[in-house]
Scaffold this motif. Sequence first.
Motif, PDB file in Angstrom:
ATOM      1  N   ALA A 175       0.475  86.264  31.739  1.00  5.63           N
ATOM      2  CA  ALA A 175       1.871  86.650  31.495  1.00  5.63           C
ATOM      3  C   ALA A 175       2.539  87.078  32.797  1.00  5.63           C
ATOM      4  O   ALA A 175       3.710  86.739  33.051  1.00  5.63           O
ATOM      5  N   GLU A 176       1.820  87.817  33.643  1.00  4.71           N
ATOM      6  CA  GLU A 176       2.388  88.221  34.930  1.00  4.71           C
ATOM      7  C   GLU A 176       2.663  87.003  35.811  1.00  4.71           C
ATOM      8  O   GLU A 176       3.717  86.922  36.455  1.00  4.71           O
ATOM      9  N   LEU A 177       1.715  86.065  35.857  1.00  9.19           N
ATOM     10  CA  LEU A 177       1.907  84.859  36.659  1.00  9.19           C
ATOM     11  C   LEU A 177       3.086  84.027  36.142  1.00  9.19           C
ATOM     12  O   LEU A 177       3.884  83.495  36.920  1.00  9.19           O
ATOM     13  N   ARG A 178       3.196  83.912  34.810  1.00  4.46           N
ATOM     14  CA  ARG A 178       4.309  83.161  34.227  1.00  4.46           C
ATOM     15  C   ARG A 178       5.642  83.816  34.583  1.00  4.46           C
ATOM     16  O   ARG A 178       6.612  83.125  34.940  1.00  4.46           O
ATOM     17  N   LYS A 179       5.676  85.144  34.513  1.00  3.98           N
ATOM     18  CA  LYS A 179       6.900  85.874  34.841  1.00  3.98           C
ATOM     19  C   LYS A 179       7.277  85.649  36.309  1.00  3.98           C
ATOM     20  O   LYS A 179       8.449  85.403  36.633  1.00  3.98           O
ATOM     21  N   ARG A 180       6.306  85.700  37.189  1.00  5.50           N
ATOM     22  CA  ARG A 180       6.564  85.497  38.617  1.00  5.50           C
ATOM     23  C   ARG A 180       7.027  84.062  38.901  1.00  5.50           C
ATOM     24  O   ARG A 180       7.967  83.834  39.656  1.00  5.50           O
TER      25      ARG A 180
END
Length: 87
Positions: free
Chosen positions: A70-75
């Motif tokens: 989720a963090e990677l997708r957000k970034r």
Amino acid sequence: MYHSRDYIRYWDIDFQDLPPAVAGAFGVFALLLMALLFWGLLKTRHTGPRRDPEARERARARAESRRRQAELRKRRLALQRKKAGRR
């Protein structure tokens, strides 16, 4: 000759003929039985991790992986928006 099936009768309980205390006791017993059934069905979660330590560890690792993804997708989405804004 009598067979055992001749003696088997269905129970036909007519609650109107029972004393109120006995009918109430039957009602309370039926409600208690249903409550225990629903509690047992809701309490025993078949999808949750068991008491098995390996299963618990796998569940923790899955949650951590989902969080990282989720963090990677957000970034990645933020970078795409930033790049689209420069054009």
